[in-house]
Design an enzyme around this catalytic site. Sequence first.
Site, short mmCIF file in Angstrom:
data_model
loop_
_atom_site.label_atom_id
_atom_site.label_comp_id
_atom_site.label_asym_id
_atom_site.label_seq_id
_atom_site.Cartn_x
_atom_site.Cartn_y
_atom_site.Cartn_z
N ASP A 77 1.12 -1.14 -0.08
CA ASP A 77 -0.16 -0.22 -0.06
C ASP A 77 0.89 1.28 -0.02
O ASP A 77 1.84 1.27 0.58
CB ASP A 77 -0.99 0.26 1.21
CG ASP A 77 -2.16 0.96 1.10
OD1 ASP A 77 -1.84 2.35 1.05
OD2 ASP A 77 -3.34 0.61 1.06
N VAL A 107 -11.02 3.75 -3.38
CA VAL A 107 -10.92 3.01 -4.84
C VAL A 107 -12.05 1.89 -4.98
O VAL A 107 -11.85 0.88 -4.16
CB VAL A 107 -9.38 2.26 -4.89
CG1 VAL A 107 -9.14 2.09 -6.44
CG2 VAL A 107 -8.36 3.55 -4.64
N HIS A 158 -10.66 -4.76 -3.42
CA HIS A 158 -9.12 -5.05 -3.12
C HIS A 158 -9.22 -5.37 -1.53
O HIS A 158 -10.13 -4.91 -0.78
CB HIS A 158 -8.25 -3.78 -3.21
CG HIS A 158 -8.64 -2.52 -2.62
ND1 HIS A 158 -9.79 -1.76 -2.86
CD2 HIS A 158 -8.55 -1.72 -1.55
CE1 HIS A 158 -10.05 -0.73 -2.28
NE2 HIS A 158 -9.26 -0.91 -1.33
N HIS A 175 -7.16 -5.64 2.00
CA HIS A 175 -5.85 -4.98 2.78
C HIS A 175 -5.30 -6.17 3.67
O HIS A 175 -6.02 -6.62 4.45
CB HIS A 175 -6.44 -3.71 3.54
CG HIS A 175 -6.78 -2.62 2.99
ND1 HIS A 175 -6.02 -1.59 2.53
CD2 HIS A 175 -7.91 -2.28 2.39
CE1 HIS A 175 -6.82 -0.73 1.87
NE2 HIS A 175 -8.13 -1.01 1.97
#
Length: 116
Positions: free
Chosen positions: A31, A96, A100, A102
Site C-alpha cells: 500500500d 478506490v 481490493h 488489505h
Amino acid sequence: MAADTVFAKIVSGEIPVEILAETDRVLAFPDISPQAPVHILVIPKSTAYANVAELAAAEPETLAEMVAVARSLAEEHANGEYRLIFNSGATAGQTVFHVHAHVLAGDLEERSLGAS
C-alpha cells in the site's frame, strides 16, 4: 465498473508498483500509504467489480484466490498472523472502487478495528 481506477492502471502496467505476488487472476503490492507495519493490497486483475460482494457473487474462485494469496503473503511477511479487510462503500472507508483486500500485520490490537 472499476475500469478507470488507479488499480486498473496498475493492472495494465500504466502505473508501476513493486509486485509482491502475482497469479493469472490476482496481483499484490505494498500500500502506498501504509496503516500498519505490514500493509499489502491484494486485487483481482479483473476491473469488473467495485466491491467484494460483487466479486463473490460473480467469481467466488477469484475471491478464494485473493484470500489464499493474502495468507501466503502473511506467512512470508508476518509469521502468518494478519488482518484481512475489505471496505465496501464510501462510508465504510473504500476510496478506490475496484475490489481490493488489505493485508495488515504487525502490532495490531483488537481495539484498532473501529473509530475511538
